[in-house]
Design a protein around this motif. Sequence first.
Motif, PDB file in Angstrom:
ATOM      1  N   SER A 172     -38.031 -44.347 -29.441  1.00  0.00           N
ATOM      2  CA  SER A 172     -37.876 -45.678 -30.044  1.00  0.00           C
ATOM      3  C   SER A 172     -38.942 -46.638 -29.518  1.00  0.00           C
ATOM      4  O   SER A 172     -39.452 -47.475 -30.266  1.00  0.00           O
ATOM      5  CB  SER A 172     -36.477 -46.231 -29.789  1.00  0.00           C
ATOM      6  N   ARG A 173     -39.315 -46.514 -28.248  1.00  0.00           N
ATOM      7  CA  ARG A 173     -40.400 -47.352 -27.711  1.00  0.00           C
ATOM      8  C   ARG A 173     -41.715 -47.050 -28.420  1.00  0.00           C
ATOM      9  O   ARG A 173     -42.477 -47.959 -28.757  1.00  0.00           O
ATOM     10  CB  ARG A 173     -40.548 -47.136 -26.213  1.00  0.00           C
ATOM     11  N   ASP A 174     -41.987 -45.753 -28.626  1.00  0.00           N
ATOM     12  CA  ASP A 174     -43.214 -45.384 -29.334  1.00  0.00           C
ATOM     13  C   ASP A 174     -43.208 -45.934 -30.754  1.00  0.00           C
ATOM     14  O   ASP A 174     -44.227 -46.430 -31.246  1.00  0.00           O
ATOM     15  CB  ASP A 174     -43.374 -43.862 -29.376  1.00  0.00           C
ATOM     16  N   LEU A 175     -42.066 -45.867 -31.409  1.00  0.00           N
ATOM     17  CA  LEU A 175     -41.956 -46.402 -32.761  1.00  0.00           C
ATOM     18  C   LEU A 175     -42.207 -47.902 -32.771  1.00  0.00           C
ATOM     19  O   LEU A 175     -42.941 -48.415 -33.625  1.00  0.00           O
ATOM     20  CB  LEU A 175     -40.571 -46.089 -33.337  1.00  0.00           C
ATOM     21  N   LEU A 176     -41.619 -48.620 -31.803  1.00  0.00           N
ATOM     22  CA  LEU A 176     -41.851 -50.063 -31.722  1.00  0.00           C
ATOM     23  C   LEU A 176     -43.317 -50.386 -31.476  1.00  0.00           C
ATOM     24  O   LEU A 176     -43.863 -51.321 -32.065  1.00  0.00           O
ATOM     25  CB  LEU A 176     -40.990 -50.678 -30.618  1.00  0.00           C
ATOM     26  N   LYS A 177     -43.969 -49.609 -30.607  1.00  0.00           N
ATOM     27  CA  LYS A 177     -45.394 -49.829 -30.356  1.00  0.00           C
ATOM     28  C   LYS A 177     -46.204 -49.643 -31.635  1.00  0.00           C
ATOM     29  O   LYS A 177     -47.105 -50.432 -31.929  1.00  0.00           O
ATOM     30  CB  LYS A 177     -45.906 -48.858 -29.288  1.00  0.00           C
ATOM     31  N   ARG A 178     -45.893 -48.574 -32.390  1.00  0.00           N
ATOM     32  CA  ARG A 178     -46.619 -48.332 -33.638  1.00  0.00           C
ATOM     33  C   ARG A 178     -46.368 -49.443 -34.643  1.00  0.00           C
ATOM     34  O   ARG A 178     -47.289 -49.879 -35.335  1.00  0.00           O
ATOM     35  CB  ARG A 178     -46.220 -46.974 -34.221  1.00  0.00           C
ATOM     36  N   LEU A 179     -45.116 -49.917 -34.729  1.00  0.00           N
ATOM     37  CA  LEU A 179     -44.812 -51.000 -35.658  1.00  0.00           C
ATOM     38  C   LEU A 179     -45.530 -52.286 -35.270  1.00  0.00           C
ATOM     39  O   LEU A 179     -46.059 -52.999 -36.131  1.00  0.00           O
ATOM     40  CB  LEU A 179     -43.302 -51.237 -35.712  1.00  0.00           C
ATOM     41  N   ARG A 180     -45.546 -52.594 -33.952  1.00  0.00           N
ATOM     42  CA  ARG A 180     -46.257 -53.787 -33.497  1.00  0.00           C
ATOM     43  C   ARG A 180     -47.744 -53.679 -33.801  1.00  0.00           C
ATOM     44  O   ARG A 180     -48.368 -54.645 -34.245  1.00  0.00           O
ATOM     45  CB  ARG A 180     -46.044 -53.986 -32.001  1.00  0.00           C
ATOM     46  N   GLN A 181     -48.319 -52.492 -33.552  1.00  0.00           N
ATOM     47  CA  GLN A 181     -49.742 -52.303 -33.810  1.00  0.00           C
ATOM     48  C   GLN A 181     -50.034 -52.431 -35.299  1.00  0.00           C
ATOM     49  O   GLN A 181     -51.032 -53.043 -35.692  1.00  0.00           O
ATOM     50  CB  GLN A 181     -50.203 -50.933 -33.305  1.00  0.00           C
ATOM     51  N   ARG A 182     -49.153 -51.885 -36.136  1.00  0.00           N
ATOM     52  CA  ARG A 182     -49.341 -52.012 -37.581  1.00  0.00           C
ATOM     53  C   ARG A 182     -49.282 -53.471 -38.005  1.00  0.00           C
ATOM     54  O   ARG A 182     -50.068 -53.920 -38.826  1.00  0.00           O
ATOM     55  CB  ARG A 182     -48.273 -51.216 -38.326  1.00  0.00           C
ATOM     56  N   LYS A 183     -48.340 -54.229 -37.408  1.00  0.00           N
ATOM     57  CA  LYS A 183     -48.216 -55.653 -37.732  1.00  0.00           C
ATOM     58  C   LYS A 183     -49.490 -56.390 -37.326  1.00  0.00           C
ATOM     59  O   LYS A 183     -49.990 -57.229 -38.076  1.00  0.00           O
ATOM     60  CB  LYS A 183     -47.006 -56.225 -36.997  1.00  0.00           C
ATOM     61  N   ILE A 184     -50.013 -56.071 -36.142  1.00  0.00           N
ATOM     62  CA  ILE A 184     -51.257 -56.706 -35.674  1.00  0.00           C
ATOM     63  C   ILE A 184     -52.409 -56.335 -36.608  1.00  0.00           C
ATOM     64  O   ILE A 184     -53.203 -57.191 -37.006  1.00  0.00           O
ATOM     65  CB  ILE A 184     -51.568 -56.295 -34.220  1.00  0.00           C
ATOM     66  N   SER A 201     -30.950 -38.875 -24.040  1.00  0.00           N
ATOM     67  CA  SER A 201     -30.994 -40.337 -24.180  1.00  0.00           C
ATOM     68  C   SER A 201     -32.369 -40.871 -23.805  1.00  0.00           C
ATOM     69  O   SER A 201     -32.908 -41.760 -24.470  1.00  0.00           O
ATOM     70  CB  SER A 201     -29.926 -40.998 -23.313  1.00  0.00           C
ATOM     71  N   ARG A 202     -32.940 -40.332 -22.732  1.00  0.00           N
ATOM     72  CA  ARG A 202     -34.280 -40.763 -22.315  1.00  0.00           C
ATOM     73  C   ARG A 202     -35.315 -40.458 -23.392  1.00  0.00           C
ATOM     74  O   ARG A 202     -36.204 -41.275 -23.674  1.00  0.00           O
ATOM     75  CB  ARG A 202     -34.671 -40.091 -21.008  1.00  0.00           C
ATOM     76  N   ARG A 203     -35.219 -39.272 -24.006  1.00  0.00           N
ATOM     77  CA  ARG A 203     -36.154 -38.927 -25.075  1.00  0.00           C
ATOM     78  C   ARG A 203     -35.978 -39.857 -26.272  1.00  0.00           C
ATOM     79  O   ARG A 203     -36.958 -40.278 -26.889  1.00  0.00           O
ATOM     80  CB  ARG A 203     -35.960 -37.463 -25.493  1.00  0.00           C
ATOM     81  N   ALA A 204     -34.730 -40.195 -26.585  1.00  0.00           N
ATOM     82  CA  ALA A 204     -34.475 -41.111 -27.707  1.00  0.00           C
ATOM     83  C   ALA A 204     -35.042 -42.495 -27.419  1.00  0.00           C
ATOM     84  O   ALA A 204     -35.645 -43.133 -28.290  1.00  0.00           O
ATOM     85  CB  ALA A 204     -32.977 -41.192 -27.986  1.00  0.00           C
ATOM     86  N   VAL A 205     -34.874 -42.979 -26.186  1.00  0.00           N
ATOM     87  CA  VAL A 205     -35.413 -44.286 -25.806  1.00  0.00           C
ATOM     88  C   VAL A 205     -36.939 -44.260 -25.856  1.00  0.00           C
ATOM     89  O   VAL A 205     -37.572 -45.194 -26.360  1.00  0.00           O
ATOM     90  CB  VAL A 205     -34.897 -44.705 -24.407  1.00  0.00           C
ATOM     91  N   ALA A 206     -37.538 -43.182 -25.353  1.00  0.00           N
ATOM     92  CA  ALA A 206     -39.002 -43.071 -25.389  1.00  0.00           C
ATOM     93  C   ALA A 206     -39.505 -43.034 -26.829  1.00  0.00           C
ATOM     94  O   ALA A 206     -40.512 -43.676 -27.159  1.00  0.00           O
ATOM     95  CB  ALA A 206     -39.450 -41.821 -24.633  1.00  0.00           C
TER      96      ALA A 206
END
Length: 122
Positions: A44-56, A37-42
């Motif tokens: 998903s956080r990395d994916l969100l960071k990449r998506l936010r950076q792509r949006k920026i 679960s911790r690996r899955a959460v990590a």
Amino acid sequence: MIESHTDIARAMIDATFVSRHRSISDIASLRRDLDQSRRAVAASRDLLKRLRQRKIDEGTREVEEHRVSAFDADILRKVFQDFVMETKTPEREWRNVARSIVYEFTWCERVDAGLLDWIVRK
């Protein structure tokens, strides 16, 4: 057959070992599940960071693609002044009018505040 106290004690000891072994394996299984679960959460956080950076990055790229040259800015200002004079638009609405004119010219919703200030300046 009546069981002796020794047989009962052995059965209890065996049951305790089985129960302890089962609880240890349950704890190990729970820890594996928590780690997963911790690996899955990590991830998903990395994916969100990449998506936010792509949006920026896309937002920055979009602003760069819609730069307004000095010549274009002069034209926009003249259009703004003519429009305000013809429609007798109140001064409190000038920024919105200027923003709309720049948007119609660039098709970009992000407008530089300095450009708007320069367009609405008297």
